[in-house]
Design a protein around this motif. Structure first.
Motif, short mmCIF file in Angstrom:
data_model
loop_
_atom_site.label_atom_id
_atom_site.label_comp_id
_atom_site.label_asym_id
_atom_site.label_seq_id
_atom_site.Cartn_x
_atom_site.Cartn_y
_atom_site.Cartn_z
N ALA A 21 0.84 -1.20 0.00
CA ALA A 21 0.00 0.00 0.00
C ALA A 21 0.87 1.24 0.00
CB ALA A 21 -0.90 -0.01 1.23
N ASP A 22 0.38 2.27 -0.63
CA ASP A 22 1.07 3.56 -0.62
C ASP A 22 1.03 4.11 0.80
OD1 ASP A 22 1.96 5.73 -2.82
OD2 ASP A 22 1.02 6.74 -1.12
N GLU A 27 -2.12 5.79 2.33
CA GLU A 27 -3.32 5.02 2.64
C GLU A 27 -3.41 4.70 4.13
OE1 GLU A 27 -4.76 2.05 -0.35
OE2 GLU A 27 -2.66 2.23 -1.00
N GLY A 28 -4.64 4.67 4.62
CA GLY A 28 -4.86 4.32 6.02
C GLY A 28 -5.75 5.33 6.71
N LYS A 79 -10.45 7.97 6.27
CA LYS A 79 -9.88 6.77 5.68
C LYS A 79 -9.44 7.16 4.26
CE LYS A 79 -11.42 2.45 3.72
NZ LYS A 79 -12.59 1.58 3.59
N ILE A 80 -8.15 7.05 4.00
CA ILE A 80 -7.60 7.36 2.67
C ILE A 80 -7.29 6.03 2.00
CG2 ILE A 80 -5.77 8.54 1.40
CD1 ILE A 80 -7.48 10.49 3.02
N TYR A 81 -7.78 5.86 0.77
CA TYR A 81 -7.60 4.59 0.08
C TYR A 81 -7.46 4.79 -1.43
CZ TYR A 81 -12.60 5.18 -0.83
OH TYR A 81 -13.81 5.68 -1.22
N GLU A 82 -6.83 3.81 -2.06
CA GLU A 82 -6.64 3.81 -3.51
C GLU A 82 -7.58 2.78 -4.10
OE1 GLU A 82 -5.32 2.05 -7.15
OE2 GLU A 82 -4.85 1.06 -5.27
N LYS A 83 -8.22 3.15 -5.21
CA LYS A 83 -9.11 2.23 -5.92
C LYS A 83 -8.90 2.44 -7.41
CE LYS A 83 -13.99 1.00 -6.32
NZ LYS A 83 -15.35 1.34 -5.88
N LEU A 100 -6.93 7.91 -5.93
CA LEU A 100 -6.98 8.06 -4.47
C LEU A 100 -8.27 8.75 -4.04
CD1 LEU A 100 -4.93 7.36 -2.16
CD2 LEU A 100 -4.47 9.81 -2.07
N GLY A 150 -10.73 9.76 -0.27
CA GLY A 150 -10.73 9.93 1.17
C GLY A 150 -12.15 10.14 1.67
#
Length: 164
Positions: free
Chosen positions: A22-23, A26-27, A43-47, A51, A53
């Protein structure tokens, strides 16, 4: 020969793990205003290479709070519906950022659900170095254009903090 083969195998496994790691942006993160006061947990996430949030908890407000100050729609907003009728918690207020380098994302937007303002967004992970950054920091930069804007420095958060 066996040692060399084992070493090569171990290096291949480690390098493939690095590809799927994970970058660091993220988290879970705690947004903090200029006075150092926590405002929300994110919550920051990649999809699919983009990116996003979402707010997972607003400090001092109900999880059912509606983003009534938001506009009904925003250009390229990632989910359908009237934005000003959506809950603050669980809506992707950060969206559309593309990776520039590990820990660096840009080209997307951030919406302030409390005011309805939209900004160009850049996110940069600042690892703890024991000097300038005592802990891992997420620099959230919102700009109105031509580099004019401001940064907030968010702190890594835990599930326990969110629940308390």
């Amino acid at each position: 020969m066996k040692k060399a083969l084992l070493l090569v195998s171990a290096l291949l496994v480690l390098s493939s793990m690095a590809l799927f790691a994970a970058d660091p942006v993220e988290g879970l993160w705690k947004s903090v205003d200029e006075q150092g006061v926590a405002t929300a947990f994110w919550k920051i996430y990649e999809k699919n290479g983009v990116l996003f949030g979402e707010i997972v908890k607003i400090v001092g407000k109900s999880d059912d709070t509606i983003a009534t100050a938001a506009k009904p729609s925003y250009k390229n907003f990632p989910i359908p519906g009237e934005v000003n009728k959506m809950k603050v918690v669980g809506t992707p207020w950060i969206y559309g950022l593309k990776k520039k380098a590990p820990g660096q994302w840009e080209g997307g937007n951030i919406i302030d659900p409390g005011k309805g303002d939209i900004y160009n967004c850049k996110i940069t992970f600042r690892p703890a170095d024991g000097k300038k950054y005592k802990t891992d920091i997420l620099e959230m930069r919102g700009e109105i254009g031509l580099g004019i804007g401001r940064s907030q420095f968010w702190q890594r958060a835990t599930e326990a903090e969110i629940k308390s």
